[in-house]
Design a protein around this motif. Structure first.
Motif, mmCIF file in Angstrom:
data_model
loop_
_atom_site.group_PDB
_atom_site.id
_atom_site.type_symbol
_atom_site.label_atom_id
_atom_site.label_comp_id
_atom_site.label_asym_id
_atom_site.label_seq_id
_atom_site.Cartn_x
_atom_site.Cartn_y
_atom_site.Cartn_z
ATOM 1 N N THR A 1 -4.755 -3.939 0.587
ATOM 2 C CA THR A 1 -6.098 -4.315 1.065
ATOM 3 C C THR A 1 -7.146 -3.745 0.117
ATOM 4 O OG1 THR A 1 -6.415 -2.345 2.430
ATOM 5 C CG2 THR A 1 -5.233 -4.205 3.446
ATOM 6 N N GLU A 2 -8.426 -4.016 0.427
ATOM 7 C CA GLU A 2 -9.521 -3.492 -0.414
ATOM 8 C C GLU A 2 -9.609 -1.968 -0.331
ATOM 9 O OE1 GLU A 2 -12.955 -4.288 2.981
ATOM 10 O OE2 GLU A 2 -12.813 -5.609 1.243
ATOM 11 N N ASN A 3 -8.976 -1.387 0.697
ATOM 12 C CA ASN A 3 -9.002 0.070 0.843
ATOM 13 C C ASN A 3 -7.804 0.756 0.181
ATOM 14 O OD1 ASN A 3 -11.369 -0.018 2.449
ATOM 15 N ND2 ASN A 3 -10.115 -0.604 4.234
ATOM 16 N N THR A 4 -6.883 -0.028 -0.355
ATOM 17 C CA THR A 4 -5.682 0.547 -0.985
ATOM 18 C C THR A 4 -6.053 1.336 -2.234
ATOM 19 O OG1 THR A 4 -4.293 -1.249 -0.153
ATOM 20 C CG2 THR A 4 -3.453 -0.012 -2.037
ATOM 21 N N LYS A 5 -5.538 2.564 -2.311
ATOM 22 C CA LYS A 5 -5.809 3.425 -3.470
ATOM 23 C C LYS A 5 -4.660 3.356 -4.488
ATOM 24 C CE LYS A 5 -8.531 6.633 -0.662
ATOM 25 N NZ LYS A 5 -8.598 7.990 -0.072
ATOM 26 N N ASP B 1 0.861 -1.196 0.000
ATOM 27 C CA ASP B 1 0.000 0.000 0.000
ATOM 28 C C ASP B 1 0.893 1.241 0.000
ATOM 29 O OD1 ASP B 1 -1.731 2.130 0.642
ATOM 30 O OD2 ASP B 1 -3.102 0.757 1.666
#
Length: 450
Positions: free
Chosen positions: A439-443, A367
């Motif tokens: 993760t699923e929140n990684t931009k 990330d």
């Protein structure tokens, strides 16, 4: 009488010319050399002889060790004056020998030797001399022979002083002191007398004074024949050692120095003690029993010399320099951003922002927003820990390395990528820290390829 003196002069000159011709000197190719001149009999005869050879361009190096008060300064003045008269370049170096001896806790003689040869090496490099020429003669070799006998030695220690050793040559090696003295008298060569050569406190002086009582032509002739035989025998031994060295070697390279050796083959050598000494004493390993124990020791055990160490690495020995370990241990590389094209790093790293996973193999993904620059690149230290990817909780790096069955060498040469806040991001080529995973929140994804 005059004819005898002329003949003796020719005898000396012809012998010196023969020595230099054997070492690739000739009239067509004039060679620049540096002559170590103390001002004593041997070195003054040597420099005068070389001035008579048109194929050689000599310069002078004189060491003032500041050990004999005014006498040392008079030696220096004598050399300066001689060089000025002969119109030859003269290098003078003053040494605080007593300070060096106390600081490094070595004898005055060893201190003087160390200072002298270190300076000679500097001169060779700075002025690109063909050789450094020294005034040792055959009597010096005899003294060295007996000094080593008293101390205990193998054949190599009985060979005396070599006629040639890399860039150091000794053209007077086949002459004895009596011949040199006679030559100096017929040529009217002036020299300085060092009274400390008569002091009985030094081992070499004791041997010199005792041997002078036994001086005879047959004594010198017999010893010379013995040393010549020993040289021949040593050549045969060295040839055999080289064969053994190749036989036990798995891999060897020079820069950086690395020698991997098969333990099974070492164990089969007979006589083992002899071969261990001949193979490893050049690297400072003289404790035969320690080396014998290391053959059957568990992986990771090691023995040390001043410069090198031998590590038991599974079923092999690895001989390396301490220098590489210290460089890796103390070196920290700072990475300011992902553009590292101009940086010199110990490993080949490439950063990719938002890479396409299917196109790049052997890459670690993390990330990007959790990465804080500047990053550090270093090897492990005591107390290091991280959170291994796909595992629960933290783990000490030392324990993780043990679980991975990394050898002691692998531990010392694995690099860590460290975040600005001190967290370990990645064990290069091995494992990502769980705190930096995608993760699923990684931009934004940062890819690192090793």
């Amino acid at each position: 009488m005059v004819m005898k003196e002329i003949s003796y002069n020719h005898f000396f000159i012809d012998k010196i010319k023969k020595y230099f011709s054997l070492n690739s000197f000739n009239k067509k190719n004039k060679k620049k050399v540096c002559v170590a001149v103390s001002g004593g009999l041997d070195s003054m005869v040597l420099i005068n002889l070389l001035l008579d050879l048109p194929e050689i361009e000599p310069e002078v190096a004189h060491c003032n060790f500041l050990l004999r008060d005014e006498e040392s300064n008079k030696d220096e003045f004598f050399i300066r004056n001689f060089c000025k008269k002969k119109n030859i370049k003269c290098h003078i170096k003053k040494f605080d020998t007593l300070y060096f001896s106390k600081k490094y806790k070595v004898s005055i003689q060893m201190s003087a030797r160390k200072l002298r040869y270190d300076w000679f090496l500097e001169l060779l490099e700075k002025y690109s001399y063909e050789y450094m020429v020294l005034g040792h003669h055959f009597d010096d070799s005899i003294e060295t022979f007996f000094m080593n006998v008293f101390r205990g030695t193998g054949i190599k220690g009985l060979l005396g002083i070599p006629k040639k050793n890399r860039k150091f040559i000794r053209p007077l090696s086949d002459f004895n002191k009596k011949e040199i003295l006679h030559y100096a008298k017929i040529r009217n060569i002036k020299w300085r007398v060092d009274r400390t050569n008569q002091e009985f406190k030094y081992l070499r002086n004791k041997i010199r004074l005792v041997l002078s009582r036994f001086y005879s032509f047959s004594f010198h002739k017999g010893l010379k024949k013995t040393i010549d035989f020993l040289h021949d025998e040593n050549l045969l031994i060295e040839k055999k050692i080289e064969e053994i060295r190749k036989k036990i070697t798995i891999e060897k390279k020079d820069n950086p120095f690395f020698w991997k050796i098969e333990c099974k083959r070492i164990k089969k050598l007979k006589p083992l003690s002899f071969y261990l000494f001949k193979l490893f004493s050049p690297y400072g390993f003289n404790d035969i029993n320690s080396m014998k124990r290391l053959i059957d020791a568990q992986s990771g055990k090691q023995i040390l010399s001043k410069i090198y160490r031998i590590i038991k690495n599974r079923n092999d020995w690895v001989l390396i320099s301490h220098k590489l370990l210290l460089e890796n241990k103390n070196k920290i590389y700072i990475i300011h951003d992902i553009n590292i094209k101009e940086m010199f790093l110990p490993v080949d790293i490439k950063f990719f922002l938002n890479p396409k996973k299917e196109k790049i193999k052997n890459m670690f993904f993390m990330d990007f927003d959790k990465i804080q620059f500047p990053l550090l690149l270093r090897t492990w230290r005591k107390g290091d820990f991280f959170y291994p990817l796909k595992r629960k909780g933290k783990k000490k790096l030392s324990k993780y390395y043990k679980e991975q069955k990394f050898s002691i060498l692998e531990k010392e040469h694995i690099w860590l990528l460290i975040n600005k806040n001190g967290y370990i991001i990645l064990i290069l080529g091995n494992c990502l820290d769980n705190r930096f995973k995608v993760t699923e929140n990684t931009k934004k994804i940062l890819g690192i390829k090793i």
